[in-house]
Every structure is written in structure tokens, then in C-alpha cells.
Motif scaffolding. Structure first.
Motif, PDB file in Angstrom:
ATOM      1  N   ASP A   1      40.462   0.710  54.946  1.00  0.00           N
ATOM      2  CA  ASP A   1      39.777   1.547  55.931  1.00  0.00           C
ATOM      3  C   ASP A   1      38.288   1.635  55.587  1.00  0.00           C
ATOM      4  N   LEU A   2      37.513   2.137  56.514  1.00  0.00           N
ATOM      5  CA  LEU A   2      36.063   2.171  56.324  1.00  0.00           C
ATOM      6  C   LEU A   2      35.637   3.056  55.158  1.00  0.00           C
ATOM      7  N   ASN A   3      36.353   4.143  54.937  1.00  0.00           N
ATOM      8  CA  ASN A   3      35.990   5.024  53.818  1.00  0.00           C
ATOM      9  C   ASN A   3      36.148   4.299  52.483  1.00  0.00           C
ATOM     10  N   THR A   4      37.216   3.558  52.335  1.00  0.00           N
ATOM     11  CA  THR A   4      37.441   2.797  51.107  1.00  0.00           C
ATOM     12  C   THR A   4      36.365   1.724  50.935  1.00  0.00           C
ATOM     13  N   LEU A   5      36.040   1.037  52.027  1.00  0.00           N
ATOM     14  CA  LEU A   5      34.999   0.010  51.958  1.00  0.00           C
ATOM     15  C   LEU A   5      33.653   0.625  51.603  1.00  0.00           C
ATOM     16  N   SER A   6      33.354   1.786  52.146  1.00  0.00           N
ATOM     17  CA  SER A   6      32.108   2.492  51.809  1.00  0.00           C
ATOM     18  C   SER A   6      32.062   2.832  50.330  1.00  0.00           C
ATOM     19  N   GLU A   7      33.165   3.322  49.826  1.00  0.00           N
ATOM     20  CA  GLU A   7      33.234   3.667  48.401  1.00  0.00           C
ATOM     21  C   GLU A   7      33.046   2.426  47.534  1.00  0.00           C
ATOM     22  N   GLN A   8      33.621   1.300  47.957  1.00  0.00           N
ATOM     23  CA  GLN A   8      33.462   0.058  47.205  1.00  0.00           C
ATOM     24  C   GLN A   8      32.005  -0.400  47.214  1.00  0.00           C
ATOM     25  N   LEU A   9      31.340  -0.247  48.351  1.00  0.00           N
ATOM     26  CA  LEU A   9      29.927  -0.607  48.427  1.00  0.00           C
ATOM     27  C   LEU A   9      29.088   0.276  47.512  1.00  0.00           C
ATOM     28  N   GLU A  10      29.390   1.564  47.474  1.00  0.00           N
ATOM     29  CA  GLU A  10      28.649   2.477  46.590  1.00  0.00           C
ATOM     30  C   GLU A  10      28.895   2.126  45.128  1.00  0.00           C
ATOM     31  N   ALA A  11      30.140   1.846  44.776  1.00  0.00           N
ATOM     32  CA  ALA A  11      30.455   1.448  43.401  1.00  0.00           C
ATOM     33  C   ALA A  11      29.779   0.125  43.064  1.00  0.00           C
ATOM     34  N   GLY A  12      29.750  -0.790  44.036  1.00  0.00           N
ATOM     35  CA  GLY A  12      29.082  -2.073  43.836  1.00  0.00           C
ATOM     36  C   GLY A  12      27.596  -1.901  43.584  1.00  0.00           C
ATOM     37  N   GLU A  13      26.985  -0.927  44.256  1.00  0.00           N
ATOM     38  CA  GLU A  13      25.562  -0.653  44.017  1.00  0.00           C
ATOM     39  C   GLU A  13      25.340  -0.270  42.563  1.00  0.00           C
ATOM     40  N   THR A  14      26.168   0.605  42.048  1.00  0.00           N
ATOM     41  CA  THR A  14      26.049   1.036  40.654  1.00  0.00           C
ATOM     42  C   THR A  14      26.209  -0.151  39.713  1.00  0.00           C
ATOM     43  N   THR A  15      27.197  -0.976  39.975  1.00  0.00           N
ATOM     44  CA  THR A  15      27.442  -2.158  39.135  1.00  0.00           C
ATOM     45  C   THR A  15      26.241  -3.087  39.141  1.00  0.00           C
ATOM     46  N   ILE A  16      25.718  -3.365  40.335  1.00  0.00           N
ATOM     47  CA  ILE A  16      24.573  -4.278  40.452  1.00  0.00           C
ATOM     48  C   ILE A  16      23.346  -3.688  39.769  1.00  0.00           C
ATOM     49  N   LEU A  17      23.104  -2.403  39.967  1.00  0.00           N
ATOM     50  CA  LEU A  17      21.941  -1.777  39.327  1.00  0.00           C
ATOM     51  C   LEU A  17      22.059  -1.827  37.809  1.00  0.00           C
ATOM     52  N   ASP A  18      23.258  -1.657  37.289  1.00  0.00           N
ATOM     53  CA  ASP A  18      23.472  -1.785  35.843  1.00  0.00           C
ATOM     54  C   ASP A  18      23.123  -3.191  35.364  1.00  0.00           C
ATOM     55  N   ILE A  19      23.484  -4.182  36.159  1.00  0.00           N
ATOM     56  CA  ILE A  19      23.222  -5.573  35.783  1.00  0.00           C
ATOM     57  C   ILE A  19      21.728  -5.874  35.833  1.00  0.00           C
ATOM     58  N   VAL A  20      21.100  -5.598  36.983  1.00  0.00           N
ATOM     59  CA  VAL A  20      19.713  -6.046  37.176  1.00  0.00           C
ATOM     60  C   VAL A  20      18.693  -5.189  36.441  1.00  0.00           C
ATOM     61  N   SER A  21      19.070  -4.000  36.044  1.00  0.00           N
ATOM     62  CA  SER A  21      18.133  -3.139  35.319  1.00  0.00           C
ATOM     63  C   SER A  21      17.891  -3.608  33.892  1.00  0.00           C
ATOM     64  N   ASN A  22      18.744  -4.505  33.409  1.00  0.00           N
ATOM     65  CA  ASN A  22      18.644  -4.953  32.025  1.00  0.00           C
ATOM     66  C   ASN A  22      18.345  -6.437  31.887  1.00  0.00           C
ATOM     67  N   VAL A  23      17.771  -7.033  32.928  1.00  0.00           N
ATOM     68  CA  VAL A  23      17.457  -8.458  32.852  1.00  0.00           C
ATOM     69  C   VAL A  23      15.954  -8.661  32.849  1.00  0.00           C
ATOM     70  N   ASP A  24      15.552  -9.838  32.406  1.00  0.00           N
ATOM     71  CA  ASP A  24      14.132 -10.182  32.383  1.00  0.00           C
ATOM     72  C   ASP A  24      13.614 -10.433  33.797  1.00  0.00           C
ATOM     73  N   ASP A  25      12.338 -10.219  33.977  1.00  0.00           N
ATOM     74  CA  ASP A  25      11.676 -10.465  35.259  1.00  0.00           C
ATOM     75  C   ASP A  25      11.276 -11.939  35.310  1.00  0.00           C
ATOM     76  N   THR A  26      12.267 -12.787  35.583  1.00  0.00           N
ATOM     77  CA  THR A  26      12.032 -14.227  35.642  1.00  0.00           C
ATOM     78  C   THR A  26      12.102 -14.695  37.097  1.00  0.00           C
ATOM     79  N   PRO A  27      11.523 -15.843  37.385  1.00  0.00           N
ATOM     80  CA  PRO A  27      11.628 -16.368  38.749  1.00  0.00           C
ATOM     81  C   PRO A  27      13.080 -16.522  39.218  1.00  0.00           C
ATOM     82  N   ALA A  28      13.949 -16.982  38.335  1.00  0.00           N
ATOM     83  CA  ALA A  28      15.359 -17.174  38.717  1.00  0.00           C
ATOM     84  C   ALA A  28      16.020 -15.841  39.061  1.00  0.00           C
ATOM     85  N   ASN A  29      15.786 -14.822  38.257  1.00  0.00           N
ATOM     86  CA  ASN A  29      16.383 -13.511  38.522  1.00  0.00           C
ATOM     87  C   ASN A  29      15.812 -12.893  39.794  1.00  0.00           C
ATOM     88  N   ARG A  30      14.520 -13.038  40.000  1.00  0.00           N
ATOM     89  CA  ARG A  30      13.900 -12.527  41.229  1.00  0.00           C
ATOM     90  C   ARG A  30      14.465 -13.241  42.447  1.00  0.00           C
TER      91      ARG A  30
END
Length: 132
Positions: free
Chosen positions: A1-30
Motif C-alpha cells: 500500500d502507499l503508506n508502506t511505500l512511503s515509509e520505505q522511501l523515508e527509510a531509503g532516504e536515511t540509508t542513502i544519507l548515511d552512505i553519501v555523507s561519508n564518501v569523498d567528493d570525487t567526480p564519480a561520486n558526484r
């Protein structure tokens, strides 16, 4: 359902922010984060079709952030973009039978709204799995 998908998107945001907040500012990462943001913004336009917006079969390039954007610029932009996707998902709850509606993907053809939301979440995780 849409509520579950919304929650997954919010959790995915947290996961992605955890990943990208700790990487180098390289052309490949950008490049990877810029690509993810562009695809998600492009997908938002497709998600707005059941809300009455016209379907435009354009490519994602016009939605991609500028190439020279730094990681410190792209990270909050990703967060804003993901929050906008969640907001659209929440708006879609008011559309009758929205999960039965389909909207075209340029390469994959007709996709249901729930598939679009799952696709945007999975795409970001997949694309950013190898950033260093």
C-alpha cells in the motif's frame, strides 16, 4: 500500500544519507548522486500523472543537477528530492484506485504507481552501492 511505500522511501532516504555523507567528493561520486537525483525528479513527474499532470515522455537529463555541483550541495538536494517524492506519494492516497493506474516509463513501458515508487527507492540504493 502507499503508506508502506512511503515509509520505505523515508527509510531509503536515511540509508542513502548515511552512505553519501561519508564518501569523498570525487567526480564519480558526484556523478552517481547527481544521476540518482535526476532520475528521482524525473520519476516525480511521472507520479504526478494520476494527480492530473500531463504525461511528458522526456528524458531525465533536464532534471539532473548541474554537473559541477559538489557533494555538499548534492546531499541536501537528494534529501529535498526524496522528501518531495514522499509528499507526492502521500498526495496519491487521495486518488481512487491509484495503485491500479499505470504510467509509462521510457524504457520499461507501463508501470503501476506502486512499482514507480519502489523503483525510485531501489534505483537510488542500487546506483549508490559502490560509492567510496
Amino acid at each position: 500500500d502507499l503508506n508502506t511505500l512511503s515509509e520505505q522511501l523515508e527509510a531509503g532516504e536515511t540509508t542513502i544519507l548515511d552512505i553519501v555523507s561519508n564518501v569523498d567528493d570525487t567526480p564519480a561520486n558526484r556523478q552517481k548522486l547527481s544521476h540518482v537525483i535526476g532520475i528521482e525528479r524525473w520519476g516525480q513527474k511521472r507520479l504526478q500523472v494520476p494527480l492530473g499532470e500531463p504525461l511528458r515522455m522526456e528524458e531525465y537529463n533536464e532534471y539532473r543537477p548541474k554537473r559541477e555541483a559538489s557533494m555538499s550541495e548534492l546531499i541536501p538536494l537528494f534529501s529535498e528530492t526524496r522528501q518531495a517524492t514522499v509528499a507526492i506519494a502521500n498526495q496519491l492516497t487521495a486518488v481512487p484506485n491509484v495503485l491500479d493506474q499505470v504510467v509509462e516509463h521510457n524504457d520499461m513501458g507501463a508501470m503501476r504507481i506502486g512499482t514507480w515508487l519502489a523503483y525510485l527507492d531501489m534505483h537510488s540504493t542500487y546506483e549508490l552501492r559502490n560509492v567510496k
